[in-house]
Design an enzyme around this catalytic site. Structure first.
Site, mmCIF file in Angstrom:
data_model
loop_
_atom_site.group_PDB
_atom_site.id
_atom_site.type_symbol
_atom_site.label_atom_id
_atom_site.label_comp_id
_atom_site.label_asym_id
_atom_site.label_seq_id
_atom_site.Cartn_x
_atom_site.Cartn_y
_atom_site.Cartn_z
ATOM 1 N N LYS A 1 -6.524 -1.084 -7.394
ATOM 2 C CA LYS A 1 -5.391 -0.192 -7.186
ATOM 3 C C LYS A 1 -5.836 1.262 -7.233
ATOM 4 O O LYS A 1 -6.669 1.652 -8.052
ATOM 5 C CB LYS A 1 -4.314 -0.436 -8.254
ATOM 6 C CG LYS A 1 -3.824 -1.884 -8.306
ATOM 7 C CD LYS A 1 -3.140 -2.299 -7.018
ATOM 8 C CE LYS A 1 -2.661 -3.740 -7.089
ATOM 9 N NZ LYS A 1 -2.021 -4.168 -5.829
ATOM 10 N N GLY A 2 -5.245 2.052 -6.344
ATOM 11 C CA GLY A 2 -5.502 3.484 -6.339
ATOM 12 C C GLY A 2 -6.899 3.867 -5.906
ATOM 13 O O GLY A 2 -7.346 4.981 -6.142
ATOM 14 N N ARG A 3 -7.628 2.949 -5.283
ATOM 15 C CA ARG A 3 -9.005 3.233 -4.880
ATOM 16 C C ARG A 3 -9.033 4.268 -3.757
ATOM 17 O O ARG A 3 -8.096 4.384 -2.974
ATOM 18 C CB ARG A 3 -9.725 1.963 -4.451
ATOM 19 C CG ARG A 3 -9.091 1.262 -3.263
ATOM 20 C CD ARG A 3 -9.942 0.107 -2.772
ATOM 21 N NE ARG A 3 -9.996 -0.987 -3.729
ATOM 22 C CZ ARG A 3 -10.280 -2.244 -3.386
ATOM 23 N NH1 ARG A 3 -10.518 -2.549 -2.122
ATOM 24 N NH2 ARG A 3 -10.324 -3.193 -4.292
ATOM 25 N N TYR B 1 -10.696 5.827 -0.298
ATOM 26 C CA TYR B 1 -11.418 5.383 0.890
ATOM 27 C C TYR B 1 -12.000 6.598 1.599
ATOM 28 O O TYR B 1 -11.632 7.745 1.342
ATOM 29 C CB TYR B 1 -10.472 4.631 1.829
ATOM 30 C CG TYR B 1 -9.744 3.483 1.174
ATOM 31 C CD1 TYR B 1 -10.432 2.348 0.742
ATOM 32 C CD2 TYR B 1 -8.365 3.533 0.979
ATOM 33 C CE1 TYR B 1 -9.764 1.293 0.135
ATOM 34 C CE2 TYR B 1 -7.682 2.480 0.374
ATOM 35 C CZ TYR B 1 -8.396 1.371 -0.049
ATOM 36 O OH TYR B 1 -7.733 0.342 -0.654
ATOM 37 N N LYS C 1 0.823 -1.221 0.000
ATOM 38 C CA LYS C 1 0.000 0.000 0.000
ATOM 39 C C LYS C 1 0.856 1.270 0.000
ATOM 40 O O LYS C 1 0.549 2.249 0.677
ATOM 41 C CB LYS C 1 -0.969 0.018 1.188
ATOM 42 C CG LYS C 1 -1.828 -1.223 1.332
ATOM 43 C CD LYS C 1 -2.578 -1.581 0.058
ATOM 44 C CE LYS C 1 -3.641 -0.556 -0.326
ATOM 45 N NZ LYS C 1 -4.366 -0.937 -1.559
ATOM 46 N N THR D 1 3.021 -1.200 -6.963
ATOM 47 C CA THR D 1 2.489 -1.728 -8.224
ATOM 48 C C THR D 1 2.589 -0.684 -9.326
ATOM 49 O O THR D 1 2.972 -0.998 -10.465
ATOM 50 C CB THR D 1 1.027 -2.173 -8.049
ATOM 51 O OG1 THR D 1 0.956 -3.153 -7.010
ATOM 52 C CG2 THR D 1 0.481 -2.772 -9.333
#
Length: 859
Positions: free
Chosen positions: A810-812, A814, A593, A597
């Protein structure tokens, strides 16, 4: 030519050929018989006098059965700090080899202006300090000396050091700086005696030897009430002074063991070993039992005139019985390749027959039918030759009492040839073997064991005897070399340093002068004379069980690059090749995190860079050094890098905080470069939890269903609960310096590139250009291949004019973290952030803005 009426002309030519064949047949066997039979009568073995203990009749009963004592310290980790003159000093390497052989955790550093950090989380990091050069300790910078002494006093940590004579110094008697201790340098001693001391365990108290050499470079110490002699030297005028001294710490509060000689003398070396166990051991860890196994490999293999004869076999049986005076239940283990049975001259064939007639007196184990090299063959062929060897054993009624086998030349054991392991298990049900090749042949003190495919692999030892060593007078470099090895040399210390010693010998060593019998007879005599060691024998199965109970950390093999060791490269199976580059130059190790990636996807844009193949079940990550894939072995890992480019890399974000990853990666790719991404640990922990939480909710996990927020997880205190384990995993990746320490034990700081996560997110092209330069790659216009996506909210790759973004996971985004939770996490990571700040500043590395801010707020 006249043909009789009774002979058909058409038969003449075939009959001529038949006559020629018969003639050749008898000629061949007559010549073969001349070469093979009869054998020449053997000369009797050369008579060589056995070792006699110099104090054989001395009475040391007053010193026997003393309870073993061990030093107790105050809350320190079981680790040793070694401060060397140089990382390349010969004496320093000797110290490190002994520490390796005893499996002690240690950190070795060359002496410098700065001491390494000595404490961590209110605990001492080291239970013993070893300073190679006592002069360097005495003349250490005042601040460092005070710091080191304060640590030793506070945590009751002893200090070991060595002091040497200065050859050109005219002073003989010198007072030690800051102490009442006096020493004498450039001294000659007549006798060296083991003095009564709680330090001794292996050494036999009272044992002494008269020195015949004229060396006059010994350091001797005057004994007083504050200083106890461990090893005593007697000079010409009869005065006794300490050669190894125990400073009881009454003057400065630091207990020391000071050696007036280096480890080249065997009594000094035994005393050093005793002192190590006094400082680091306890009643459970230390023992005086040593298990010895002697394998006689290739009992039927060998050229004519080199093999054992009947008298040798009789003597072997007699010696086995005699050795039981030294070793409980001793038995020789005989390895056989059945194809070579009765392959010598008349006398040697009779020797083979006598060996078979007395088979029940020995333990037998299989090699290959024709001494085959395993790496050259597939499973089917290996299976067939093992069946042949098994049939031979059955026909000859050989007692195969244990599921133990040895591969010829240890071929196929390590590097692992999977098909040999499978054939072994199918035909012989093998569960135990041994090799000298793991992880490497040299140094011998570094050999270890491992378990693979259900087979326990034990370390195997050599004894200086090989197939060509059959005569005392023809031993390479003279037989004094063997005597030196026996009497306080490598062979002697092999048994002292290893709880289980499996020795490799060959049948030629039991023929002619019978060098093996002389070697082990005198080795056992010398051990019995000088040490309290108890020699024992047990089966290979019992040895395997004991070894891995004692060293459970060795169960999982430590894979190495077989192409970096010429011996390993020579025995690779055909399915593995060193002709092309197939291991990574770069590891992106995380933590999770932090954008690893994205970094990997951008780096792969460079035409001179390639990444590993995707692995089903672990996203794009191999996760070799941090999970079950590691057990699949070297060949599996190498197969995941099919493309040969300037730089090959893999990204597995689970590596960073995995306790085994650094050691395993260093063994496989020691010269690889590493990338670590620095993310605010508070934000990283929150993202990690949210990602995991959503995954668990989707799978209706009961933990997630009962945990409404990260706050609930952080408040978990029961170390056995599932929530607490999630808490630890959540926080682990943000403890940067804690995990960096492990990586820096195996990789240099110059091999590591730190990347600011915020900078990677905002200016990826700039970060990638800098990384490419560090990797010595040609320039590449990353800015034209990376584009910001307003809809995604992060940068994506631009391929042929089309934007390619990472997947939905990825890159979400929150929900916003609450201020209360942020403060709680900031508090949890405060000390870790402070440590990271100090680490980066000390090493003159760029400090991320988020870290500057975190430390400023705390202050």
């Amino acid at each position: 030519m006249i043909i009789t009426p009774y002979l058909n002309p058409r038969l003449v030519k075939p009959l001529k050929w038949l006559a020629i064949i018969i003639l050749l047949y008898f000629l061949y066997f007559s010549l073969f018989s001349i070469n093979k039979k009869p054998g020449k009568p053997r000369k009797p073995p050369k008579a060589v006098e056995n070792y006699t203990c110099p104090f054989e009749k001395a009475d040391f009963s007053n010193f026997k059965d003393k309870k073993l004592e061990f030093h107790k310290n105050n809350g320190t980790d079981p680790k040793i700090l070694v401060i060397l003159d140089s990382l390349f000093s010969r004496h320093g390497k000797s110290i490190i080899q002994i520490l390796n052989s005893q499996k002690f955790a240690f950190k070795a550093e060359a002496i410098s202006k700065n001491l390494p950090v000595l404490t961590s989380a209110k605990r001492g990091k080291y239970s013993l300090i070893i300073v190679e050069n006592y002069y360097k300790y005495l003349n250490m910078a005042r601040w460092n000396r005070q710091l080191l002494d304060k640590y030793c006093k506070e945590y009751r940590v002893p200090l070991f050091s060595f002091i040497a004579s200065k050859p050109n110094d005219q002073l003989k008697r010198i007072r030690i700086k800051g102490s009442s201790l006096w020493m004498w340098q450039n001294q000659r001693i007549n006798r060296l005696t083991v003095s009564p001391s709680p330090i001794h365990k292996i050494s036999k108290i009272g044992a002494y030897r008269n020195l015949t050499t004229q060396e006059s470079d010994w350091i001797l110490f005057e004994i007083s009430e504050n200083f106890e002699s461990i090893l005593t030297g007697t000079v010409k005028n009869g005065y006794e002074r300490a050669v190894v001294l125990r400073d009881l710490g009454r003057e400065d509060g630091v207990e020391k063991v000071i050696f007036g000689r280096n480890l080249t003398d065997f009594q000094i070396k035994i005393t050093f070993l005793d002192a190590l166990w006094w400082a680091m051991g306890d009643e459970k860890l230390f023992g005086l039992d040593r298990f010895v196994q002697v394998d006689i490999d290739d009992v039927f293999v060998g050229a004519q005139s080199t093999r054992i004869v009947e008298e040798d076999v009789r003597h072997l049986i007699s010696a086995q019985n005699h050795f039981r005076n030294f070793i409980e239940n001793f038995k020789f283990l005989l390895g056989f390749s059945g194809s070579y049975f009765r392959n010598g001259d008349d006398f040697e064939d009779r020797g083979d027959e006598i060996l078979i007639e007395n088979a029940e007196k020995f333990v037998w184990f299989p090699h290959m039918w024709r001494h085959n090299h395993a790496h050259e063959h597939n499973f089917t062929y290996l299976e067939s030759i093992m069946v042949q060897n098994r049939l031979f054993a059955q026909n000859m009624h050989l007692p195969i009492d244990y599921p133990y086998a040895i591969a010829p030349q240890h071929d196929g054991v390590f590097p692992v040839h999977e098909q040999m392991y499978e054939a072994w298990k199918k035909i012989w049900n093998v569960t135990v073997t041994a090799t000298e090749e793991y992880p490497h042949l040299k140094p011998a003190t570094g050999r270890k064991g491992f378990i693979h495919s259900g087979i326990h692999v034990l370390p195997r030892q050599t004894c200086g005897l090989y197939t060509h060593t059959q005569f005392f007078d023809e031993y390479p470099e003279g037989f004094q070399k063997v005597i030196k090895s026996i009497q306080g040399g490598d062979l002697f210390f092999t048994i002292l340093l290893n709880p289980i010693s499996i020795f490799m010998t060959h049948q030629q060593n039991y023929a002619h002068d019978r060098l093996a019998l002389y070697t082990f007879e005198n080795l056992f005599r010398f051990l019995n004379c000088w040490t309290n060691i108890r020699l024992k024998w047990q089966s290979p199965v019992e040895s395997a069980k004991m070894y891995f109970e004692k060293f459970p950390e060795e169960r999982i093999p430590l894979w190495t690059n077989p192409c970096s060791d010429p011996r390993h490269q020579a025995i690779l199976p055909p399915s593995m090749s060193c002709s092309k580059k197939s291991l990574p130059d770069l590891l992106i190790i995380g933590p999770q995190k932090t954008g690893s990636t994205a970094l990997a996807s951008f780096l792969a844009l460079h035409p001179n860079v390639s990444q590993n193949m995707e692995i089903p079940g672990s996203f794009e990550e191999i996760q070799f050094f941090s999970g079950q894939n590691y057990l699949k072995g070297v060949e599996w890992y190498m197969s995941k890098f099919p493309n040969e480019t300037t730089v090959i890399f893999e990204k597995s974000a689970t590596y960073f905080d995995n306790p085994s990853a650094a050691r395993q990666a260093a063994a496989m790719v020691p010269h690889a470069k590493l990338v670590i991404i620095l993310q605010n640990p508070t934000q990283r922990a929150y993202s990690w939890f949210q990602s995991l939480f959503q995954h668990l909710i989707a799978h209706k996990d009961p933990i997630a269903m009962s945990s409404e927020s990260l706050d609930v997880i952080l408040n978990s205190t029961s170390s056995e609960s599932a929530k607490f384990k999630i808490r630890q995993r959540c926080l682990s990746g943000g403890r940067y310096v804690h995990h960096l320490d492990k990586w820096l034990e195996h990789f240099s700081l110059q091999q590591i590139q730190f990347i600011d996560s915020d900078e990677l997110r905002k200016e990826p092209a700039k970060v990638l250009s800098s990384l490419s330069k560090w990797l010595d790659l040609p320039e590449f216009p990353f800015e034209t291949h990376i584009r910001f996506s307003p809809s995604k909210g992060f940068h994506c790759r631009l391929i042929n004019g089309k934007t390619e973004c990472l997947g939905e996971s990825k890159g979400r985004k929150y929900s916003e973290m609450s201020q209360e939770l942020r403060q709680k996490l900031d508090g949890i990571f405060a000390l870790d952030n402070s440590a990271l700040f100090k680490f980066l500043r000390k090493n003159r590395l760029k400090i991320p803005d988020w870290l500057e801010e975190a430390v400023r707020i705390r202050v």
